[in-house]
Write a protein that holds these residues in place. Structure first.
Motif, PDB file in Angstrom:
ATOM      1  N   TYR A  81     -15.370  14.386  24.000  1.00  0.00           N
ATOM      2  CA  TYR A  81     -14.368  15.108  24.779  1.00  0.00           C
ATOM      3  C   TYR A  81     -12.970  14.808  24.261  1.00  0.00           C
ATOM      4  N   GLU A  82     -12.108  15.804  24.380  1.00  0.00           N
ATOM      5  CA  GLU A  82     -10.683  15.667  24.104  1.00  0.00           C
ATOM      6  C   GLU A  82      -9.961  15.947  25.413  1.00  0.00           C
ATOM      7  N   ASP A  83      -9.330  14.945  25.969  1.00  0.00           N
ATOM      8  CA  ASP A  83      -8.639  15.079  27.254  1.00  0.00           C
ATOM      9  C   ASP A  83      -9.549  15.633  28.352  1.00  0.00           C
ATOM     10  N   GLY A  84     -10.805  15.194  28.346  1.00  0.00           N
ATOM     11  CA  GLY A  84     -11.749  15.592  29.383  1.00  0.00           C
ATOM     12  C   GLY A  84     -12.433  16.929  29.160  1.00  0.00           C
ATOM     13  N   VAL A  85     -12.115  17.621  28.066  1.00  0.00           N
ATOM     14  CA  VAL A  85     -12.709  18.918  27.755  1.00  0.00           C
ATOM     15  C   VAL A  85     -13.680  18.738  26.584  1.00  0.00           C
ATOM     16  N   ALA A  86     -14.898  19.251  26.740  1.00  0.00           N
ATOM     17  CA  ALA A  86     -15.899  19.127  25.684  1.00  0.00           C
ATOM     18  C   ALA A  86     -15.380  19.725  24.381  1.00  0.00           C
ATOM     19  N   ILE A  87     -15.529  18.997  23.287  1.00  0.00           N
ATOM     20  CA  ILE A  87     -15.114  19.471  21.974  1.00  0.00           C
ATOM     21  C   ILE A  87     -16.245  20.350  21.421  1.00  0.00           C
ATOM     22  N   GLN A 124     -22.065  13.901  24.052  1.00  0.00           N
ATOM     23  CA  GLN A 124     -20.975  14.874  23.942  1.00  0.00           C
ATOM     24  C   GLN A 124     -19.653  14.136  23.806  1.00  0.00           C
ATOM     25  N   THR A 160     -13.029  10.715  24.321  1.00  0.00           N
ATOM     26  CA  THR A 160     -14.061  10.007  25.067  1.00  0.00           C
ATOM     27  C   THR A 160     -15.438  10.527  24.664  1.00  0.00           C
ATOM     28  N   GLU A 211     -19.745  10.726  26.104  1.00  0.00           N
ATOM     29  CA  GLU A 211     -20.629  10.637  27.272  1.00  0.00           C
ATOM     30  C   GLU A 211     -22.066  10.891  26.818  1.00  0.00           C
TER      31      GLU A 211
END
Length: 135
Positions: A73-79, A71, A113, A115
């Motif tokens: 992420y953009e600023d810790g939120v799943a894209i 997965q 990021t 993961e």
């Protein structure tokens, strides 16, 4: 002010992924870059100029039998949609590409990021990211 920038980073060092544990993927080091508005940030990539950016990621890995998910992420939120899931065969070798588009507004940094979660032990053998501003 011009924000023309691009970056290509890759990590071909093996990254061990323990079974059942969501683990951050390290994009490694800059291979090529121009401009100063897209840069590496603690193994991830940071965008700090308003605009629209095309992002292309690629992950090569081996995994034991079971479910695997990667997965972004953009600023810790799943894209939304920036995920790949598969059911791996024991000892299988896999490669997955995840492209997406990022919109960044003025004065707002974006950190990208990745993961991975795997039901069995896995090893990332290559992680690469290419980001370039299109508008």
């Amino acid at each position: 002010m011009s924000c023309t920038s691009a970056i290509y980073a890759a990590n071909s060092n093996e990254q061990e992924i323990p079974a059942g544990l969501a683990t951050a993927i390290d994009f490694g080091r800059v291979i090529r870059a121009f401009g100063s508005n897209v840069k590496m940030y603690a193994g991830n990539v940071k965008i700090d100029c308003a605009g629209d950016y095309i992002v292309e990621t690629n992950f090569a890995f081996t995994a034991g039998a079971g479910a695997v998910a990667i997965q972004l992420y953009e600023d810790g939120v799943a894209i939304p949609g920036a995920v790949r899931r598969l059911t791996a065969a024991a000892g299988g070798e896999y490669s997955r590409t995840i492209p997406f588009l990022i919109h960044s507004t003025c004065c707002k940094e974006k950190v990208i990021t990745a993961e991975i979660t795997s039901a069995a032990d896995a090893t990332i053998t290559n992680a690469a990211i290419l980001i370039h501003r299109v508008r």
